[in-house]
Design a protein around this motif. Structure first.
Motif, PDB file in Angstrom:
ATOM      1  N   ALA A  45       0.915  -1.252  -0.002  1.00  0.00           N
ATOM      2  CA  ALA A  45       0.097   0.082  -0.078  1.00  0.00           C
ATOM      3  C   ALA A  45       0.938   1.351  -0.024  1.00  0.00           C
ATOM      4  CB  ALA A  45      -1.066   0.012   1.292  1.00  0.00           C
ATOM      5  N   TYR A  46       1.858   1.111   0.726  1.00  0.00           N
ATOM      6  CA  TYR A  46       2.798   2.406   0.720  1.00  0.00           C
ATOM      7  C   TYR A  46       3.352   2.465  -0.740  1.00  0.00           C
ATOM      8  CZ  TYR A  46       6.924   5.246   2.109  1.00  0.00           C
ATOM      9  OH  TYR A  46       7.757   6.179   2.111  1.00  0.00           O
ATOM     10  N   GLU A  47       3.715   1.535  -1.360  1.00  0.00           N
ATOM     11  CA  GLU A  47       4.680   1.681  -2.506  1.00  0.00           C
ATOM     12  C   GLU A  47       3.522   2.492  -3.476  1.00  0.00           C
ATOM     13  OE1 GLU A  47       7.900  -1.804  -2.070  1.00  0.00           O
ATOM     14  OE2 GLU A  47       5.927  -2.096  -2.821  1.00  0.00           O
ATOM     15  N   GLN A  48       2.236   1.863  -3.436  1.00  0.00           N
ATOM     16  CA  GLN A  48       1.322   2.200  -4.562  1.00  0.00           C
ATOM     17  C   GLN A  48       0.665   3.800  -4.071  1.00  0.00           C
ATOM     18  OE1 GLN A  48      -1.610  -0.756  -4.387  1.00  0.00           O
ATOM     19  NE2 GLN A  48      -0.093  -2.444  -4.734  1.00  0.00           N
ATOM     20  N   LEU A  59       1.040   5.146   6.763  1.00  0.00           N
ATOM     21  CA  LEU A  59       1.460   3.735   6.690  1.00  0.00           C
ATOM     22  C   LEU A  59       2.921   3.563   7.024  1.00  0.00           C
ATOM     23  CD1 LEU A  59       0.061   3.301   2.890  1.00  0.00           C
ATOM     24  CD2 LEU A  59      -0.372   1.588   5.045  1.00  0.00           C
ATOM     25  N   TRP A  60       3.830   4.338   7.104  1.00  0.00           N
ATOM     26  CA  TRP A  60       5.072   4.204   7.376  1.00  0.00           C
ATOM     27  C   TRP A  60       5.219   4.080   8.707  1.00  0.00           C
ATOM     28  CZ3 TRP A  60       9.886   2.857   6.143  1.00  0.00           C
ATOM     29  CH2 TRP A  60      10.832   3.070   7.173  1.00  0.00           C
ATOM     30  N   ARG A  61       4.341   4.733   9.576  1.00  0.00           N
ATOM     31  CA  ARG A  61       4.643   4.790  10.997  1.00  0.00           C
ATOM     32  C   ARG A  61       3.800   3.338  11.729  1.00  0.00           C
ATOM     33  NH1 ARG A  61       2.992  10.311  10.697  1.00  0.00           N
ATOM     34  NH2 ARG A  61       0.856   9.711  10.849  1.00  0.00           N
ATOM     35  N   ALA A 108      16.383   3.877  11.376  1.00  0.00           N
ATOM     36  CA  ALA A 108      16.829   4.838  12.085  1.00  0.00           C
ATOM     37  C   ALA A 108      17.433   6.312  11.183  1.00  0.00           C
ATOM     38  CB  ALA A 108      18.186   4.636  13.050  1.00  0.00           C
ATOM     39  N   LYS A 109      17.950   5.954  10.207  1.00  0.00           N
ATOM     40  CA  LYS A 109      18.364   6.901   9.108  1.00  0.00           C
ATOM     41  C   LYS A 109      17.150   7.694   8.603  1.00  0.00           C
ATOM     42  CE  LYS A 109      22.266   4.728   7.285  1.00  0.00           C
ATOM     43  NZ  LYS A 109      23.263   4.098   5.828  1.00  0.00           N
ATOM     44  N   VAL A 110      16.113   6.937   8.155  1.00  0.00           N
ATOM     45  CA  VAL A 110      14.712   7.539   7.805  1.00  0.00           C
ATOM     46  C   VAL A 110      14.273   8.600   8.712  1.00  0.00           C
ATOM     47  CG1 VAL A 110      12.766   7.010   6.893  1.00  0.00           C
ATOM     48  CG2 VAL A 110      14.457   5.681   5.988  1.00  0.00           C
ATOM     49  N   GLU A 111      14.344   8.125  10.039  1.00  0.00           N
ATOM     50  CA  GLU A 111      13.495   8.594  11.162  1.00  0.00           C
ATOM     51  C   GLU A 111      14.339  10.239  11.390  1.00  0.00           C
ATOM     52  OE1 GLU A 111      10.632   6.976  13.424  1.00  0.00           O
ATOM     53  OE2 GLU A 111      10.599   7.230  11.143  1.00  0.00           O
ATOM     54  N   GLU A 112      15.762   9.960  11.317  1.00  0.00           N
ATOM     55  CA  GLU A 112      16.592  11.176  11.625  1.00  0.00           C
ATOM     56  C   GLU A 112      16.879  12.133  10.471  1.00  0.00           C
ATOM     57  OE1 GLU A 112      19.958   9.209  12.838  1.00  0.00           O
ATOM     58  OE2 GLU A 112      19.262   8.361  14.755  1.00  0.00           O
ATOM     59  N   ALA A 113      16.502  11.575   9.243  1.00  0.00           N
ATOM     60  CA  ALA A 113      16.488  12.540   8.056  1.00  0.00           C
ATOM     61  C   ALA A 113      15.731  13.520   7.989  1.00  0.00           C
ATOM     62  CB  ALA A 113      16.756  11.549   6.849  1.00  0.00           C
TER      63      ALA A 113
END
Length: 230
Positions: A45-48, A59-61, A108-113
């Motif tokens: 679903a995220y990718e679409q 969705l990411w959360r 962690a990289k995604v959350e901090e970026a």
């Protein structure tokens, strides 16, 4: 039969078994597969979803929360048990633990970026690929060994312990936490309440008190689950 040494030949993937063959709806195998199916659904679903809408953020959360609570319960309850019942357990769980750590570091990289950082999309795609590989490794290699070694009653007992730990587990990336007991529980369980505060966006003192109680309860559940898996 309760626990015995698992056979060296590769059993059938749990992806190909029906619920009864998995030990029933409350079996650890059925619980694991439900989480895997939900993760796969949310990643698809995220990718679409539209890149500029709110759906992807939600969705990411949800994906992050499920990934980390699920993995923590595996590492606390399942993999120590698998290392006891299978001669291949040490090697197989080491591979999956490496996958979990890699996902932890990517998230962690995604959350901090910065949200505008173009590398976020690359890191998310890498994390999804690793999660999908982890699901295949678990359903095709690790979980069939538990099916071969445990009877239905024991699979349901392990499922209850796993679910108790998962409900009180951290829901955010913490790359510095060890992947194995007792270090993961000692360092990870106290963070679970804080993770849930961040998940809820809570700022009220009453919610803070509730989170403190959650931390204490989660620690007790993790300790009880480790004892029951012995």
């Amino acid at each position: 039969m309760t626990e015995q040494s698992a056979p060296t030949t590769r059993p059938q993937s749990v992806a190909d078994l029906d619920t009864a063959e998995l030990g029933g709806e409350n079996s650890i195998l059925a619980r694991q597969r439900r989480d895997h199916d939900e993760l796969d659904r949310m990643m698809n679903a995220y990718e679409q979803a539209a890149t500029d809408g709110p759906e992807r953020d939600e969705l990411w959360r949800s994906i992050v929360q499920l990934v980390f609570s699920h993995a923590f319960a595996e590492e606390t309850v399942l993999w120590p048990l698998l290392r006891r019942v299978s001669d291949d357990g040490e090697a197989l769980t080491a591979v999956v633990e490496e996958e979990h750590q890699a996902v932890n570091e990517l998230v962690a990289k995604v959350e901090e970026a910065d949200p505008a950082d173009p590398r976020r999309a690359e890191w998310i795609a890498e994390a999804f690929a690793l999660i999908r590989q982890d699901i295949r490794d678990e359903e095709d290699e690790l979980l069939p060994l538990l099916r071969a070694a445990l009877d239905d009653r024991r699979l349901r007992q392990v499922g209850a312990s796993w679910d108790a730990v998962r409900r009180g587990a951290p829901t955010r990336p913490h790359p510095g936490i060890p992947r194995r007991p007792p270090g993961n529980a000692v360092l990870g369980v106290p963070l679970s309440g804080y993770d849930r505060l961040r998940d809820l966006g809570a700022r009220r003192p009453g919610v803070l008190a509730g989170a403190a109680l959650s931390v204490t309860g989660a620690a007790l559940l993790a300790a009880r689950a480790r004892r029951s898996g012995r």
